[in-house]
Design a protein around this motif. Structure first.
Motif, short mmCIF file in Angstrom:
data_model
loop_
_atom_site.label_atom_id
_atom_site.label_comp_id
_atom_site.label_asym_id
_atom_site.label_seq_id
_atom_site.Cartn_x
_atom_site.Cartn_y
_atom_site.Cartn_z
N PHE A 64 0.86 -1.19 0.00
CA PHE A 64 0.00 0.00 0.00
C PHE A 64 0.89 1.23 0.00
N THR A 65 0.74 2.10 -1.01
CA THR A 65 1.52 3.33 -1.02
C THR A 65 1.04 4.25 0.10
N ASN A 66 1.86 5.23 0.41
CA ASN A 66 1.47 6.21 1.44
C ASN A 66 0.15 6.88 1.07
N PHE A 67 -0.03 7.20 -0.21
CA PHE A 67 -1.27 7.87 -0.60
C PHE A 67 -2.47 6.95 -0.41
N MET A 68 -2.30 5.65 -0.69
CA MET A 68 -3.40 4.71 -0.45
C MET A 68 -3.71 4.63 1.04
N LYS A 69 -2.67 4.61 1.88
CA LYS A 69 -2.89 4.59 3.33
C LYS A 69 -3.62 5.85 3.78
N TYR A 70 -3.25 6.98 3.20
CA TYR A 70 -3.93 8.24 3.51
C TYR A 70 -5.41 8.15 3.12
N ALA A 71 -5.68 7.69 1.89
CA ALA A 71 -7.06 7.64 1.39
C ALA A 71 -7.92 6.64 2.16
N LEU A 72 -7.30 5.55 2.63
CA LEU A 72 -8.05 4.51 3.33
C LEU A 72 -8.02 4.65 4.85
N GLY A 73 -7.36 5.69 5.35
CA GLY A 73 -7.33 5.94 6.79
C GLY A 73 -6.36 5.03 7.52
N GLY A 74 -5.30 4.63 6.85
CA GLY A 74 -4.34 3.72 7.47
C GLY A 74 -3.12 4.42 8.03
N ASN A 75 -2.23 3.62 8.58
CA ASN A 75 -0.96 4.09 9.13
C ASN A 75 0.14 3.68 8.15
N PRO A 76 0.87 4.63 7.55
CA PRO A 76 1.87 4.28 6.54
C PRO A 76 3.07 3.53 7.09
N LEU A 77 3.22 3.50 8.40
CA LEU A 77 4.37 2.83 9.00
C LEU A 77 4.02 1.47 9.58
N ALA A 78 2.80 0.99 9.35
CA ALA A 78 2.36 -0.31 9.88
C ALA A 78 1.62 -1.09 8.81
N SER A 79 1.89 -2.37 8.74
CA SER A 79 1.17 -3.24 7.81
C SER A 79 -0.25 -3.43 8.31
N GLU A 80 -1.23 -3.13 7.46
CA GLU A 80 -2.64 -3.18 7.86
C GLU A 80 -3.48 -3.83 6.76
N PRO A 81 -3.45 -5.14 6.64
CA PRO A 81 -4.25 -5.79 5.60
C PRO A 81 -5.74 -5.51 5.73
N SER A 82 -6.20 -5.16 6.91
CA SER A 82 -7.64 -4.94 7.13
C SER A 82 -8.19 -3.72 6.41
N ILE A 83 -7.33 -2.79 5.95
CA ILE A 83 -7.83 -1.60 5.26
C ILE A 83 -8.02 -1.85 3.77
N GLN A 84 -7.64 -3.02 3.28
CA GLN A 84 -7.76 -3.32 1.86
C GLN A 84 -9.23 -3.35 1.46
N PRO A 85 -9.59 -2.64 0.38
CA PRO A 85 -10.97 -2.70 -0.10
C PRO A 85 -11.37 -4.15 -0.40
N ALA A 86 -12.64 -4.45 -0.17
CA ALA A 86 -13.12 -5.82 -0.37
C ALA A 86 -14.39 -5.81 -1.21
N VAL A 87 -14.49 -6.79 -2.10
CA VAL A 87 -15.68 -6.98 -2.91
C VAL A 87 -16.48 -8.11 -2.29
N GLY A 88 -17.79 -7.96 -2.23
CA GLY A 88 -18.64 -9.00 -1.67
C GLY A 88 -20.06 -8.92 -2.20
N MET A 89 -20.90 -9.77 -1.68
CA MET A 89 -22.32 -9.79 -2.04
C MET A 89 -23.13 -9.52 -0.78
N GLU A 90 -24.13 -8.67 -0.91
CA GLU A 90 -25.02 -8.37 0.20
C GLU A 90 -26.44 -8.34 -0.34
#
Length: 84
Positions: free
Chosen positions: A50-76
């Motif tokens: 995740f680039t710094n800009f992606m972390k910024y856009a997704l509300g993440g921390n650029p200095l920590a690995s955060e797989p939970s912020i990855q966008p997800a596709v699903g069915m609802e």
């Protein structure tokens, strides 16, 4: 926004997109203690894909690995969703 599957079936939904000024990213990077690491928008100081800009856009921390912020596709309720 319209999403169409391979059979031509489609669904429409409203999508709200908020565009910030370039200063918003600069303000964000100034709140982080980078300790000499790459703070450029395309940088990835924690090497998690995740680039710094992606972390910024997704509300993440650029200095920590955060797989939970990855966008997800699903069915609802039979509707294709994109969550981020």
């Amino acid at each position: 926004m319209r999403v169409t599957d391979a059979r031509g079936i489609f669904a429409d939904a409203n999508l709200i997109l908020t565009v910030s000024t370039p200063d918003a990213y600069v303000d964000w990077i100034n709140t982080i203690e980078w300790m000499g690491r790459d703070s450029a928008p395309g940088g990835d100081p924690d090497v998690d894909g995740f680039t710094n800009f992606m972390k910024y856009a997704l509300g993440g921390n650029p200095l920590a690995s955060e797989p939970s912020i990855q966008p997800a596709v699903g069915m609802e309720d039979g509707i294709l969703t994109l969550c981020f």
